[in-house]
Design a protein around this motif. Sequence first.
Motif, PDB file in Angstrom:
ATOM      1  N   GLY A 275       0.791  -1.225   0.000  1.00 19.99           N
ATOM      2  CA  GLY A 275       0.000   0.000   0.000  1.00 19.99           C
ATOM      3  C   GLY A 275       0.818   1.267   0.000  1.00 19.99           C
ATOM      4  N   ASP A 276       2.118   1.170  -0.212  1.00 20.26           N
ATOM      5  CA  ASP A 276       2.994   2.342  -0.157  1.00 20.26           C
ATOM      6  C   ASP A 276       2.777   3.255  -1.363  1.00 20.26           C
ATOM      7  N   VAL A 277       2.907   4.563  -1.106  1.00 22.77           N
ATOM      8  CA  VAL A 277       2.971   5.554  -2.182  1.00 22.77           C
ATOM      9  C   VAL A 277       4.355   6.193  -2.093  1.00 22.77           C
ATOM     10  N   PHE A 278       5.195   5.879  -3.065  1.00 22.40           N
ATOM     11  CA  PHE A 278       6.552   6.417  -3.076  1.00 22.40           C
ATOM     12  C   PHE A 278       6.611   7.657  -3.955  1.00 22.40           C
ATOM     13  N   LEU A 279       7.427   8.609  -3.541  1.00 18.10           N
ATOM     14  CA  LEU A 279       7.628   9.846  -4.287  1.00 18.10           C
ATOM     15  C   LEU A 279       9.081   9.928  -4.705  1.00 18.10           C
ATOM     16  N   LEU A 280       9.333  10.291  -5.929  1.00 13.76           N
ATOM     17  CA  LEU A 280      10.704  10.442  -6.398  1.00 13.76           C
ATOM     18  C   LEU A 280      11.138  11.890  -6.244  1.00 13.76           C
ATOM     19  N   ASP A 281      12.365  12.058  -5.779  1.00 12.58           N
ATOM     20  CA  ASP A 281      12.927  13.403  -5.621  1.00 12.58           C
ATOM     21  C   ASP A 281      13.095  14.028  -6.996  1.00 12.58           C
ATOM     22  N   MET A 282      12.293  15.025  -7.297  1.00 10.96           N
ATOM     23  CA  MET A 282      12.299  15.660  -8.614  1.00 10.96           C
ATOM     24  C   MET A 282      13.197  16.888  -8.662  1.00 10.96           C
ATOM     25  N   GLY A 283      13.892  17.183  -7.559  1.00  5.37           N
ATOM     26  CA  GLY A 283      14.741  18.368  -7.569  1.00  5.37           C
ATOM     27  C   GLY A 283      13.911  19.637  -7.466  1.00  5.37           C
ATOM     28  N   SER A 284      14.405  20.705  -8.043  1.00  9.77           N
ATOM     29  CA  SER A 284      13.710  21.993  -7.999  1.00  9.77           C
ATOM     30  C   SER A 284      12.832  22.160  -9.227  1.00  9.77           C
ATOM     31  N   PRO A 285      11.703  22.872  -9.087  1.00  6.21           N
ATOM     32  CA  PRO A 285      10.849  23.092 -10.261  1.00  6.21           C
ATOM     33  C   PRO A 285      11.534  24.003 -11.272  1.00  6.21           C
ATOM     34  N   VAL A 286      11.188  23.806 -12.527  1.00  8.70           N
ATOM     35  CA  VAL A 286      11.812  24.544 -13.621  1.00  8.70           C
ATOM     36  C   VAL A 286      10.737  25.305 -14.383  1.00  8.70           C
ATOM     37  N   SER A 287      11.028  26.535 -14.719  1.00  9.19           N
ATOM     38  CA  SER A 287      10.105  27.356 -15.505  1.00  9.19           C
ATOM     39  C   SER A 287      10.092  26.874 -16.958  1.00  9.19           C
ATOM     40  N   ILE A 288       8.910  26.621 -17.489  1.00 15.05           N
ATOM     41  CA  ILE A 288       8.789  26.181 -18.884  1.00 15.05           C
ATOM     42  C   ILE A 288       9.251  27.288 -19.832  1.00 15.05           C
ATOM     43  N   LEU A 289       8.941  28.536 -19.488  1.00 14.44           N
ATOM     44  CA  LEU A 289       9.407  29.660 -20.305  1.00 14.44           C
ATOM     45  C   LEU A 289      10.926  29.717 -20.309  1.00 14.44           C
ATOM     46  N   ASP A 290      11.548  29.459 -19.152  1.00 15.41           N
ATOM     47  CA  ASP A 290      13.006  29.459 -19.069  1.00 15.41           C
ATOM     48  C   ASP A 290      13.598  28.335 -19.916  1.00 15.41           C
ATOM     49  N   ILE A 291      12.946  27.169 -19.905  1.00 11.82           N
ATOM     50  CA  ILE A 291      13.415  26.049 -20.729  1.00 11.82           C
ATOM     51  C   ILE A 291      13.373  26.429 -22.203  1.00 11.82           C
ATOM     52  N   ALA A 292      12.260  27.024 -22.629  1.00 13.39           N
ATOM     53  CA  ALA A 292      12.124  27.410 -24.034  1.00 13.39           C
ATOM     54  C   ALA A 292      13.201  28.415 -24.437  1.00 13.39           C
ATOM     55  N   THR A 293      13.430  29.402 -23.578  1.00 12.29           N
ATOM     56  CA  THR A 293      14.440  30.423 -23.875  1.00 12.29           C
ATOM     57  C   THR A 293      15.831  29.817 -23.973  1.00 12.29           C
ATOM     58  N   ARG A 294      16.159  28.956 -23.025  1.00 13.06           N
ATOM     59  CA  ARG A 294      17.491  28.355 -23.021  1.00 13.06           C
ATOM     60  C   ARG A 294      17.683  27.407 -24.206  1.00 13.06           C
ATOM     61  N   MET A 295      16.635  26.680 -24.577  1.00 12.77           N
ATOM     62  CA  MET A 295      16.743  25.781 -25.730  1.00 12.77           C
ATOM     63  C   MET A 295      17.006  26.566 -27.007  1.00 12.77           C
ATOM     64  N   ILE A 296      16.388  27.729 -27.134  1.00 11.72           N
ATOM     65  CA  ILE A 296      16.635  28.580 -28.304  1.00 11.72           C
ATOM     66  C   ILE A 296      18.098  29.016 -28.326  1.00 11.72           C
ATOM     67  N   HIS A 297      18.608  29.473 -27.181  1.00 18.09           N
ATOM     68  CA  HIS A 297      19.999  29.929 -27.118  1.00 18.09           C
ATOM     69  C   HIS A 297      20.982  28.782 -27.321  1.00 18.09           C
ATOM     70  N   LEU A 298      20.700  27.609 -26.725  1.00 17.16           N
ATOM     71  CA  LEU A 298      21.600  26.464 -26.875  1.00 17.16           C
ATOM     72  C   LEU A 298      21.637  25.948 -28.309  1.00 17.16           C
ATOM     73  N   SER A 299      20.644  26.321 -29.108  1.00 21.19           N
ATOM     74  CA  SER A 299      20.638  25.961 -30.524  1.00 21.19           C
ATOM     75  C   SER A 299      21.400  26.975 -31.368  1.00 21.19           C
ATOM     76  N   GLY A 300      21.977  27.978 -30.696  1.00 24.25           N
ATOM     77  CA  GLY A 300      22.742  28.994 -31.412  1.00 24.25           C
ATOM     78  C   GLY A 300      21.891  30.070 -32.055  1.00 24.25           C
ATOM     79  N   LEU A 301      20.660  30.241 -31.580  1.00 22.07           N
ATOM     80  CA  LEU A 301      19.728  31.200 -32.171  1.00 22.07           C
ATOM     81  C   LEU A 301      19.391  32.285 -31.156  1.00 22.07           C
ATOM     82  N   ASP A 302      18.868  33.398 -31.666  1.00 13.29           N
ATOM     83  CA  ASP A 302      18.476  34.522 -30.818  1.00 13.29           C
ATOM     84  C   ASP A 302      16.973  34.496 -30.583  1.00 13.29           C
TER      85      ASP A 302
END
Length: 696
Positions: free
Chosen positions: A546-573
């Motif tokens: 009957g256990d409910v286990f939770l996985l340590d997901m670290g810190s939450p990440v902003s989806i907007l920040d992910i999108a911005t960084r992915m654009i920059h990591l692709s070498g684009l502005d």
Amino acid sequence: MGDTIATFETTNAGGTMAARCFGRRNCSMAQGEQMIAGKSTGTGIPHAWAVRLTRAHKKLILLPIDTLVISASLWAAVAVRLESLWPVYVWASGWWLLLAVPFAGVAILSSVGLYRVQVRSMGRHGALRILRGTVLIALVLTAFGYFDNRLVIPRSTPIIFALLLACSLIATRMIGRSYYRWLNEQGVERRPVLIYGAGESGLQLLSALDAGREFRPVAFLDDEPSLVGSFVAGRRVHHPRDLDALLANFGIGDVLLALPSISRARRKEIVEFLSQRSVKVQTIPSMAELVSGIETIDKLRTVGVEELLGRDAVDPDVDLFTSVRGRSVMVTGAGGSIGSELCRQIVTARPTRLVLYEMSEFGLYLIEQELAQLVPNCVELHPVLGSVGDEPRFEQAVSQHSIETIFHAAAYKHVPLVEANPFEGIRNNTFGTECVARVAERCGVKRAILVSTDKAVRPTNVMGASKRLAERVFQRAQQRSKTTLFSMVRFGNVMGSSGSVIPLFQKQISAGGPVTVTHPDVIRYFMTIPEAAQLVIQAGSMAEGGDVFLLDMGSPVSILDIATRMIHLSGLDLKDDDNPHGDIEIVFTGLRPGEKLFEELLVDGSALPTAHPKILRSLDVMAQEVDIDAALAELHAAVDNADRDATLALLRRLVEGYSIETITKSGVESGSVGMQNSIDRLDPSGVSLQPATAQR
């Protein structure tokens, strides 16, 4: 030249047309001459002739060159030793040495394998062959002087001769290698790049790039104080703070990471630092891939946004693989993102049998073909096509293969699709889990582990509600069962799973944009698929029922920040109001039906640590005021009758925190309601007050 890639380009008002001739023997004379003619009118013919040389021709050219070099080195050695350009008393009786020693020397150099070394790849091994050959040639000269008393050769002359000859032979080959590289680069615009990491891996990467045609390494970046300011293979090592100046001075658009063994946290810092600039970031394979031989140092890959997680991997606890090692294991949804990774990791733990249970024929085919190449001979592999909702078929598979452990990963997970098709979502996610629980109990399965989701906590969508009911089904089954341990593992989003936001962003960036984000304040927890699968297996081994286990997901990440960084990591502005001439625009589309600004992992906000540092045990308990069996029977009837209102009313009664107003027939109001529900549970900083990380 047998391995030369000749290139020529013609420039006109319409642009540049590059035509490449892979200069093997099928490369025509006209193509080679055109290549050179496009770059040099006065010296085009000799270079075009060099392009057409075969390896046999190149050896024939090296032989007379080496003969002359040996003869000249012998003359120079005598001249240096006796301080005379032509000492008559030496050469009057020893002139024949200028002929005999070179011919003997060429034979010796051939015997030590020097002419099997390609000039264009001349390196340490070639230099060692030269040193070995020159020592032998010097010994031949010494022998001539010893056996012929008429020769007047000072005893130090062979030593000087060997040194001069070794330097001369190495120099001629370095000149030839430089000429080859110059010839190979004609008509090719190699992109200037920076290499981050001036250690051994960086040096190996530099050598690989120098031999290629795509990149031109101009400098190193490294934050090691002892390296900054030094030169490595002719390139200066700069501190990372010089990055902006280097980008501007050299027109650099690519940074290559040569740091295979650093920690994930340090890699995150570096990638975050680079993602603030519009440079394409690529990396060499990990140290594990290099050591195992799976990849080579020059196999670059684009740095993914998963590098921004910065979570150091925790080595798996071998004692927590008891649920699969030496057992007969079944994975439902084996062709999905999580299910397929569970299968990959389970086979490495050497179960006796692995049954792949999957509804999609194509998905089952893909994972079966992949595992067939990985599975040890001691592990039986059985692909089974079927649905978890087909109870007789599922029971047959479990009984036939004497299953001891079930990982139940089969589910419909895409929130908007399940929102549009609620009855099918409930049938698969909730009723399918009922079938799994009943069959596991009847067949005496020792462990059944449900792969759940953070969307099951106070859900604002049918998918989350159906998964929360699936958890309650397993909890109710545990209350009845005396033989099977039922447990659940709840975690958030995984990087790169099918239909997730990361592959969508990658596709949109490749297409030139725009990148679509639902809301500027959306945050999510992320982890990699391999890490999630590994933790699911270990959590299943810790279950007590009957256990409910939770996985340590670290810190939450902003989806907007992910999108911005992915654009920059692709070498684009990023294209926005501050930079209207950028490459990729981000468009906000509004929250989708049933979507929240943030996700949670806990229902009642409390959890306890376990033996594994990345796994928590939730204290969630099943509500006792609801007869779950009777309620599920009502839900069956409502779904079978396609009664939407009754179905939603039952979900609201059965699932904590679920509100019927979050779903409408048109789906128009759901986004705003879901957003308001999320905002009500945010603190002023915009961070959830109740995610799992807040309790640690």
